[in-house]
Design an enzyme around this catalytic site. Structure first.
Site, PDB file in Angstrom:
ATOM      1  CG  HIS A 468      18.431  38.958  75.863  1.00 18.42           C
ATOM      2  ND1 HIS A 468      18.643  38.591  77.300  1.00 18.42           N
ATOM      3  CD2 HIS A 468      18.455  37.782  75.047  1.00 18.42           C
ATOM      4  CE1 HIS A 468      19.275  37.586  77.096  1.00 18.42           C
ATOM      5  NE2 HIS A 468      19.131  36.852  76.075  1.00 18.42           N
ATOM      6  CD  GLU A 469      16.873  36.665  71.887  1.00 17.42           C
ATOM      7  OE1 GLU A 469      17.988  36.053  71.467  1.00 17.42           O
ATOM      8  OE2 GLU A 469      16.263  36.107  72.865  1.00 17.42           O
ATOM      9  CG  HIS A 472      22.200  36.344  72.285  1.00 16.81           C
ATOM     10  ND1 HIS A 472      23.209  35.775  73.041  1.00 16.81           N
ATOM     11  CD2 HIS A 472      20.847  36.168  72.988  1.00 16.81           C
ATOM     12  CE1 HIS A 472      22.772  35.375  74.247  1.00 16.81           C
ATOM     13  NE2 HIS A 472      21.469  35.466  74.105  1.00 16.81           N
ATOM     14  CG  HIS A 475      28.810  37.805  71.219  1.00 17.01           C
ATOM     15  ND1 HIS A 475      28.610  36.834  72.160  1.00 17.01           N
ATOM     16  CD2 HIS A 475      30.151  37.872  71.139  1.00 17.01           C
ATOM     17  CE1 HIS A 475      29.661  36.623  72.889  1.00 17.01           C
ATOM     18  NE2 HIS A 475      30.666  37.181  72.103  1.00 17.01           N
TER      19      HIS A 475
HETATM   20 ZN   LIG Z   1      19.975  34.837  75.558  1.00 14.15          ZN
END
Ligand SMILES: [Zn+2]
Length: 677
Positions: A468-469, A472, A475
């Site tokens: 998940h991290e 990010h 991105h």
């Molecule tokens: Zn998040």
């Protein structure tokens, strides 16, 4: 003496000099940057040449970049190696920076220049990213109250200050109420069902207070397992009662959040009305992807409708399990307990068993392999100046060996490090006339550290968190936007920012992926398919009830912030009405959930709690295109990188999504992924 030479926060090398930064550096650095920035802004206010990107916006972006880069290092150290001195310096300077930004957002001269620029032919010649920078700036000024008259401006600022102290008070009451509660037990019978490590923990709690027996607290590591495992129904009820009435009028009147909630809502409504919005939700949605609160509530009610039949089945399972124990009803304090029993029978594996298959090196290699293949990038470890010896550092290059970005990986929990997991920007990508920089990210987790130089292992949940991290992170790192304030995750709508992160989580449920990233710590074998199947089966356990719970919170938040009326002031009534409509289990009348809902009363989620589910629609729908083409698809990966990751906040998130998916998002993939179809 040149102040810059001796202050590591002011040295703009390729990377921060973490080992040299001391709390004494913070105030001089921030003071100097703020002074220089204010001087620069004054110069810009006073010039009368034609407004261009180069002479107007770029210098403003440079001011912002300079402050953000220095402050990001302070903010990061405060989060990961906190100390008293650092915290004091942090708080002092945070206030200065908050004031600086409110000063800018109410600067009428700069605002007027932005408005003039927007009307000019220069604006028309800008690319999309530059146009978006100008549009975002204008909105920022409007939401900062720049159009108000002088006395309203003062009041607007005062309300904002008051709100920030009310929200801190809300959080402090919650923390104190949590810390003040202790349940002392001397009868060992009451401990039946609890795991040994929990018993040891509550025993230790008692010993620290020089008490016999066992002492229960409301901290998560104590509260959650007590509700899950304690056979004693009275003990569960007592704990639940304390937890569900925290910081309310039912407890210590000094820690009651009732009035704080009302005051926060009154002031937020007032802010919105001062800016001519009908309610706070309408104001908050100006910077989000969702256009109107009705769209959000409709989305949430639809989701509730889809989830409810499944939640009813979950509830029947619970009732069945409870009847085996001689109960003919389920109360709020029984849900976790019987859920855990069903889980143990149904799936029959332990976190420890799973953990043995996920050693750090294998997991990282697996993660890197996926993104390298999908996005045609290369990740290699590199040396850097770090704040803890267990922090790793990596660089990302493209196929032609060009450097794209770099990141720190701080995986382990330690003393004085804030809990949870997050990605933060160390340096953002930009290209100014005389200077440019590539992005650098902090990826922070709180996993169990390795013991005695052995390798660390992760639970499946931790692997998901890491993915998940990392989403990010990509991105931020794979952005191709040169305009500072819309590169990476900057300028991305709040309710779309979880798209790339939730997207990455999907890979953790693919057998083809898991097979290649597991290796048992002793047997060196990959995870057997049978164990993976059990794990997969558990993925959507009670998904119906869990979805309804999230929808209930999100509806409460959105309806409260769009219909709040200070004359009736019926916060609990609003929640009750929603629960009557959608829930399958009603908490007792004394439940005071709003009093501890810090996401919306103390965090940034007011009229934004729906974002989690909203972005999940996007991420699930985006991932479905990979599923259709074989999940490790370089072809689809290339488009995802180009249209979503590379674009950052340079255009609306919906445009990026459509450019990738070829159509608007639909909810079908989310329902399928969550087992609700
Ligand atoms: Zn998040």
């Amino acid at each position: 003496m040149n102040k810059k030479i001796n202050n590591p926060l002011l040295i703009r090398d390729e990377l921060p000099l973490f080992s040299q930064i001391e709390p004494i550096h913070i105030s001089p650095a921030i003071d100097l940057i703020l002074e220089e920035n204010r001087k620069k802004i004054l110069q810009i206010e006073n010039f009368s040449e034609e407004l261009l990107w180069e002479n107007f916006i770029e210098p403003l972006q440079q001011c912002d970049e300079k402050l953000s880069r220095a402050w990001s290092q302070v903010n990061h150290l405060n989060a990961v190696v906190n100390s008293h001195n650092l915290r004091d310096e942090y708080n002092k300077n945070f206030l200065k920076i908050t004031n600086y930004y409110s000063e800018i957002s109410q600067n009428e001269i700069i605002y007027k220049k932005f408005k003039d620029l927007k009307q000019s032919s220069v604006y028309k010649s800008f690319n999309d990213a530059k146009k978006k920078v100008v549009d975002d700036e204008l909105l920022g000024f409007e939401l900062g109250g720049v159009d108000l008259n002088t006395s309203d401006k003062e009041e607007f600022k005062k309300i904002k200050e008051e709100l920030s102290s009310l929200t801190s008070k809300f959080e402090e009451n919650l923390l104190d109420a949590t810390n003040n509660f202790h349940l002392h037990i001397t009868d060992p019978i009451k401990l039946n069902g609890l795991p040994q490590d929990i018993i040891a923990m509550v025993k230790n709690n008692a010993q620290q207070k020089k008490l016999d027996g066992w002492l229960f607290t409301l901290d998560f590591p104590c509260y959650i397992p007590t509700l899950q495992y304690a056979d004693d129904r009275e003990l569960r009820k007592e704990m639940y009662h304390a937890y569900a009435t925290k910081a309310s009028e039912i407890g210590d009147p000094l820690l009651d959040n009732s009035q704080n909630i009302n005051n926060i809502l009154i002031l937020k409504t007032k802010l919105a009305k001062m800016l001519n919005y009908s309610d706070y939700a309408s104001m908050s949605l100006k910077t989000k992807m969702a256009k109107a609160s009705d769209d959000v509530t409709k989305f949430l009610y639809d989701l509730a409708l889809k989830a409810k039949p499944f939640a009813k089945i979950d509830m029947l399972d619970l009732l069945k399990e409870a009847s085996k124990a001689g109960l003919n009803n389920i109360e709020a304090w029984d849900v976790s307990y019987f859920s855990e029993k069903i889980k143990q029978q149904k799936f029959n594996f332990s976190d420890q068993e799973i953990r043995n298959y996920f050693p750090k090196e294998k997991v990282l290699m697996g993660l890197f392999n996926i993104v390298e293949k999908i996005y045609s990038i290369y990740i290699t470890p590199k040396k850097a100046d770090v704040w803890d010896s267990l922090v790793d550092f990596y660089e990302i290059r493209d196929e032609k060996n060009n450097l794209l970005g770099q990141f720190y990986l701080d995986l382990y929990a330690r003393k004085n490090k804030r809990g949870g997991a997050w990605m933060d920007e160390a340096i953002s990508k930009y290209k100014f006339a005389k200077e440019s920089s590539l992005p650098v990210a902090y990826l922070t987790c709180n996993f169990t550290p390795p013991i005695n130089n052995t390798s660390s292992t992760f639970t499946h949940d931790e692997v998901i968190t890491l993915f998940h991290e990392f989403g990010h992170g990509l991105h931020h790192l794979l952005t191709e936007i040169d305009e500072y304030s819309v590169s990476g995750i900057k300028g991305v709508e709040w309710d779309a920012v979880e798209l790339p992160s939730q997207f990455m989580e999907n890979f953790c449920w693919e057998w083809s992926v898991i097979h290649n990233m597991t290796e048992h710590v002793t047997t060196k074998q990959a995870m057997p398919k049978l164990l993976f199947d059990k794990l997969y089966l558990s993925k959507n356990f009670q998904s119906g009830m869990q979805t309804l719970r999230q929808v209930e919170f999100a509806l409460f938040d959105m309806i409260l912030h769009s219909t709040y009326d200070s004359s009736s002031n019926d916060v609990l009534g609003t929640l009750d009405e929603i629960r009557n409509k959608i829930s399958v289990i009603k908490p007792p009348a004394w439940n005071r959930f709003p009093h501890s809902f810090s996401h919306i009363f103390a965090g940034g989620y007011a009229a934004g709690y729906y974002s989690y589910k909203w972005a999940e629609v996007l991420s699930a729908d985006a991932y479905s295109l990979f599923e259709e083409n074989g999940v490790i698809s370089p072809l689809i990966g290339k488009t995802f990188r180009q249209e979503i990751l590379a674009r950052g906040g340079s255009r609306p998130a919906l445009d990026s999504f459509i450019a990738f998916r070829g159509r608007e998002p639909t909810i079908d993939s989310l329902l399928k992924n969550s087992g609700l179809s």
